[in-house]
Design a protein around this motif. Structure first.
Motif, PDB file in Angstrom:
ATOM      1  N   LYS A  56      14.101   6.409  -3.374  1.00  0.00           N
ATOM      2  CA  LYS A  56      13.699   5.766  -4.626  1.00  0.00           C
ATOM      3  C   LYS A  56      12.493   4.851  -4.418  1.00  0.00           C
ATOM      4  CE  LYS A  56      18.251   5.927  -6.839  1.00  0.00           C
ATOM      5  NZ  LYS A  56      19.387   5.137  -7.373  1.00  0.00           N
ATOM      6  N   ARG A  57      12.467   4.131  -3.295  1.00  0.00           N
ATOM      7  CA  ARG A  57      11.325   3.257  -3.012  1.00  0.00           C
ATOM      8  C   ARG A  57      10.061   4.085  -2.791  1.00  0.00           C
ATOM      9  NH1 ARG A  57      13.216  -0.681   1.725  1.00  0.00           N
ATOM     10  NH2 ARG A  57      11.130  -1.577   1.433  1.00  0.00           N
ATOM     11  N   ALA A  58      10.214   5.280  -2.245  1.00  0.00           N
ATOM     12  CA  ALA A  58       9.058   6.155  -2.048  1.00  0.00           C
ATOM     13  C   ALA A  58       8.470   6.575  -3.390  1.00  0.00           C
ATOM     14  CB  ALA A  58       9.458   7.381  -1.235  1.00  0.00           C
ATOM     15  N   HIS A  59       9.334   6.833  -4.358  1.00  0.00           N
ATOM     16  CA  HIS A  59       8.845   7.227  -5.686  1.00  0.00           C
ATOM     17  C   HIS A  59       8.111   6.071  -6.375  1.00  0.00           C
ATOM     18  CE1 HIS A  59      10.478  11.243  -5.736  1.00  0.00           C
ATOM     19  NE2 HIS A  59      11.662  10.801  -5.355  1.00  0.00           N
ATOM     20  N   ARG A  60       8.493   4.838  -6.038  1.00  0.00           N
ATOM     21  CA  ARG A  60       7.732   3.694  -6.579  1.00  0.00           C
ATOM     22  C   ARG A  60       6.322   3.675  -5.999  1.00  0.00           C
ATOM     23  NH1 ARG A  60      12.757   0.721  -6.165  1.00  0.00           N
ATOM     24  NH2 ARG A  60      12.101  -0.324  -4.249  1.00  0.00           N
ATOM     25  N   LEU A  61       6.188   4.023  -4.724  1.00  0.00           N
ATOM     26  CA  LEU A  61       4.856   4.102  -4.121  1.00  0.00           C
ATOM     27  C   LEU A  61       4.040   5.233  -4.741  1.00  0.00           C
ATOM     28  CD1 LEU A  61       5.773   3.554  -0.355  1.00  0.00           C
ATOM     29  CD2 LEU A  61       4.524   1.964  -1.820  1.00  0.00           C
ATOM     30  N   VAL A  62       4.721   6.326  -5.095  1.00  0.00           N
ATOM     31  CA  VAL A  62       4.042   7.423  -5.790  1.00  0.00           C
ATOM     32  C   VAL A  62       3.532   6.949  -7.144  1.00  0.00           C
ATOM     33  CG1 VAL A  62       4.365   9.688  -6.866  1.00  0.00           C
ATOM     34  CG2 VAL A  62       5.357   9.227  -4.608  1.00  0.00           C
ATOM     35  N   LYS A  63       4.373   6.231  -7.857  1.00  0.00           N
ATOM     36  CA  LYS A  63       3.994   5.724  -9.172  1.00  0.00           C
ATOM     37  C   LYS A  63       2.797   4.789  -9.094  1.00  0.00           C
ATOM     38  CE  LYS A  63       5.992   3.471 -13.249  1.00  0.00           C
ATOM     39  NZ  LYS A  63       7.222   2.841 -13.821  1.00  0.00           N
ATOM     40  N   ASN A  64       2.721   4.011  -7.995  1.00  0.00           N
ATOM     41  CA  ASN A  64       1.610   3.079  -7.805  1.00  0.00           C
ATOM     42  C   ASN A  64       0.394   3.738  -7.157  1.00  0.00           C
ATOM     43  OD1 ASN A  64       3.106   0.983  -8.904  1.00  0.00           O
ATOM     44  ND2 ASN A  64       3.977   0.405  -6.923  1.00  0.00           N
ATOM     45  N   LYS A  65       0.458   5.064  -7.010  1.00  0.00           N
ATOM     46  CA  LYS A  65      -0.657   5.858  -6.461  1.00  0.00           C
ATOM     47  C   LYS A  65      -0.998   5.482  -5.021  1.00  0.00           C
ATOM     48  CE  LYS A  65      -2.743   6.583 -11.024  1.00  0.00           C
ATOM     49  NZ  LYS A  65      -2.044   7.868 -11.199  1.00  0.00           N
ATOM     50  N   LYS A  66       0.013   5.044  -4.285  1.00  0.00           N
ATOM     51  CA  LYS A  66      -0.157   4.757  -2.863  1.00  0.00           C
ATOM     52  C   LYS A  66       0.341   5.892  -1.982  1.00  0.00           C
ATOM     53  CE  LYS A  66      -2.078   0.689  -2.919  1.00  0.00           C
ATOM     54  NZ  LYS A  66      -3.436   0.514  -2.334  1.00  0.00           N
ATOM     55  N   LEU A  67       1.131   6.792  -2.561  1.00  0.00           N
ATOM     56  CA  LEU A  67       1.723   7.891  -1.815  1.00  0.00           C
ATOM     57  C   LEU A  67       1.675   9.148  -2.682  1.00  0.00           C
ATOM     58  CD1 LEU A  67       3.346   8.653   0.795  1.00  0.00           C
ATOM     59  CD2 LEU A  67       5.415   8.114  -0.496  1.00  0.00           C
ATOM     60  N   LEU A  68       1.331  10.270  -2.090  1.00  0.00           N
ATOM     61  CA  LEU A  68       1.280  11.525  -2.830  1.00  0.00           C
ATOM     62  C   LEU A  68       2.692  12.023  -3.110  1.00  0.00           C
ATOM     63  CD1 LEU A  68      -1.579  13.419  -0.955  1.00  0.00           C
ATOM     64  CD2 LEU A  68      -1.733  12.077  -3.056  1.00  0.00           C
ATOM     65  N   GLU A  69       2.904  12.503  -4.317  1.00  0.00           N
ATOM     66  CA  GLU A  69       4.237  12.991  -4.687  1.00  0.00           C
ATOM     67  C   GLU A  69       4.663  14.169  -3.814  1.00  0.00           C
ATOM     68  OE1 GLU A  69       6.739  14.172  -8.724  1.00  0.00           O
ATOM     69  OE2 GLU A  69       4.541  14.041  -8.780  1.00  0.00           O
ATOM     70  N   SER A  70       3.721  14.993  -3.415  1.00  0.00           N
ATOM     71  CA  SER A  70       4.033  16.152  -2.575  1.00  0.00           C
ATOM     72  C   SER A  70       4.480  15.750  -1.177  1.00  0.00           C
ATOM     73  CB  SER A  70       2.821  17.078  -2.479  1.00  0.00           C
ATOM     74  OG  SER A  70       1.701  16.383  -1.952  1.00  0.00           O
ATOM     75  N   ASN A  71       4.272  14.472  -0.821  1.00  0.00           N
ATOM     76  CA  ASN A  71       4.679  13.990   0.498  1.00  0.00           C
ATOM     77  C   ASN A  71       6.094  13.429   0.509  1.00  0.00           C
ATOM     78  OD1 ASN A  71       2.130  14.685   1.278  1.00  0.00           O
ATOM     79  ND2 ASN A  71       1.560  12.681   2.087  1.00  0.00           N
ATOM     80  N   VAL A  72       6.777  13.497  -0.621  1.00  0.00           N
ATOM     81  CA  VAL A  72       8.186  13.081  -0.684  1.00  0.00           C
ATOM     82  C   VAL A  72       9.023  14.352  -0.755  1.00  0.00           C
ATOM     83  CG1 VAL A  72       9.920  11.747  -1.928  1.00  0.00           C
ATOM     84  CG2 VAL A  72       7.540  10.965  -1.879  1.00  0.00           C
ATOM     85  N   VAL A  73       9.728  14.645   0.335  1.00  0.00           N
ATOM     86  CA  VAL A  73      10.486  15.896   0.466  1.00  0.00           C
ATOM     87  C   VAL A  73      11.963  15.544   0.542  1.00  0.00           C
ATOM     88  CG1 VAL A  73      10.776  18.002   1.806  1.00  0.00           C
ATOM     89  CG2 VAL A  73       8.540  16.857   1.762  1.00  0.00           C
TER      90      VAL A  73
END
Length: 420
Positions: A56-73
């Protein structure tokens, strides 16, 4: 830049996402020099877990454009704290989906690099996903990128009480890591808990403030602080023109792993918010370094790396700190250059713009790791002798000979350290 972070399992993602939040808070100057941040200002991080709740914390980073969504597996079910289930996965297409998705994400990140130096994997060795899938990913990455580096940040469980399978999982995981990795940074939960009490100031500064101040959170912060102390960019590894090549993870391997047969690394750390003599901080790091084995034999170090942050007056190299560390770690006589050091005038871990606070992180290829290997072997053999829980592994294709091979690997490593 040169590195990709791969976070696997619950432990790996808890630590890794704490690390990600720390990276996001660093200054632009450090972010520009970091091997873990891309030119597009995103994190070169791949998050993998068999369950979605940890991410869930990773998806927050995705939302903030710090992490690519494709990098959350993420998968749809856990791995039952079982190395074999984590390694082989469920039968059918679902079994390969998590492994394939993780490797594709690593490949995409690697191909973006002007220079891909390698992968840093963060995981625990006692559960199912972190130990089993983590081992499988190490093997796949080594086969796919044979000339790149592979460094693992591996968390070892408490000696007892976490899971009845933890010793089997640790045994099989350490076997795979030894075969595939160039260096293994070991963090013991028991030692991390002790480090929290000794170095609480480091754990509470510069890291994410939204996490509750419970024991597990402090332990995670302590480990992340040690990781940052070693892997954040340092001034002494930049070029004459001031260009940072992001080589810290790989130079770490070259400094403290002089021989591939022994690459299990221990980390200690000490800090001060006020100006201190470096030899005093060196003495503090030595307080938690074991000196004698249970049999009374002196432990030794094959190599030591000291990273001094906040060295504004460039006094570290001329202080007695290096001499003190060399004696305290009992560096082996056969290595003519057993101790290396890096320095940086700033200490990003404090969040201080002046960089006045000091942080000393020491990484040692220390023979006291044999106590962990001996404990893991002994407990695993006790269970194997009565065939305890073996059917849980046999169900997923891990046989008795696989355990015996892992035991032989760890015995050989112990002999290597004892012979120095």
């Amino acid at each position: 830049m040169s590195a990709v972070i791969l976070q696997v399992g619950q432990c790996g993602n808890q630590l890794g996402l704490e690390w990600c939040e720390l990276l996001c808070k660093t200054s632009k100057q450090v972010a520009h020099r970091s091997p873990f941040i891309t030119k597009e200002d995103t994190l070169a991080v791949v998050c993998v877990d068999s369950e979605s709740k940890v991410l869930k914390r990773a998806h927050r980073l995705v939302k903030n454009k710090k992490l690519l969504e494709s990098n959350v597996v993420q998968g749809k079910g856990g791995r039952g704290n079982n190395w074999a289930y984590g390694y082989h996965g469920p039968r059918g297409a679902e079994g390969d989906k998590l492994l394939h998705g993780a490797m594709e994400a690593v490949r995409r990140e690697a191909e973006k690099r002007d220079y891909y130096g390698g992968t840093v994997m963060v995981h625990g060795v006692s559960g199912g996903t972190g130990s089993g899938l983590g081992s499988r990913l190490c093997e796949e990455i080594r086969a796919e990128y044979p000339v790149s580096h592979l460094l693992s940040v591996s968390v070892v469980p408490h000696q007892s009480g976490e899971s009845p399978l933890q010793h089997y999982n640790t045994l099989l995981s350490l076997d795979a890591l030894h075969r595939c990795c160039d260096g293994i940074l070991l963090f013991h939960n028991d030692h991390a808990l002790s480090g929290v009490h000794q170095n609480k100031a480091v754990c509470t500064s510069g890291l994410s403030s939204g996490v509750s101040q419970d024991t597990l959170s402090f332990m995670n912060r302590h480990i992340v602080s040690c990781m940052a102390g070693l892997l954040f960019p340092v001034n002494s590894l930049t070029t004459a023109s001031g260009l940072s090549l992001g080589m810290e993870p790989w130079e770490l391997i070259r400094s403290v792993c002089p021989m591939p047969s022994a690459k299990l690394l221990s980390i200690t750390q000490a800090s001060s918010r006020e100006k201190q003599k470096w030899d005093r901080l060196a003495g503090l790091t030595l307080q938690s370094v074991p000196q004698l084995s249970p049999a009374g034999k002196s432990y030794t170090s094959r190599a030591v790396l000291a990273v001094a942050r906040g060295d504004q007056d460039k006094s570290f190299a001329t202080s007695r700190a290096l001499y003190k560390l060399k004696r305290g770690h009992r560096c082996v006589a056969w290595n003519p250059f057993p101790i290396d050091h890096w320095t940086d005038p700033c200490n990003e871990m404090t969040g201080s713009s002046s960089g006045a606070a000091q942080l000393l992180t020491v990484c040692s290829n220390h023979s006291s790791v044999t106590s962990l290997l001996d404990h893991t072997l002994r407990r695993s053999k006790e269970k194997m002798d009565v065939r305890a829980y073996l059917h849980w592994y046999e169900r997923y294709g891990v046989e008795t000979q696989d355990f015996q091979q892992a035991m032989d690997t760890l015995l050989n490593v112990m002999e290597e350290y004892d012979a120095q």
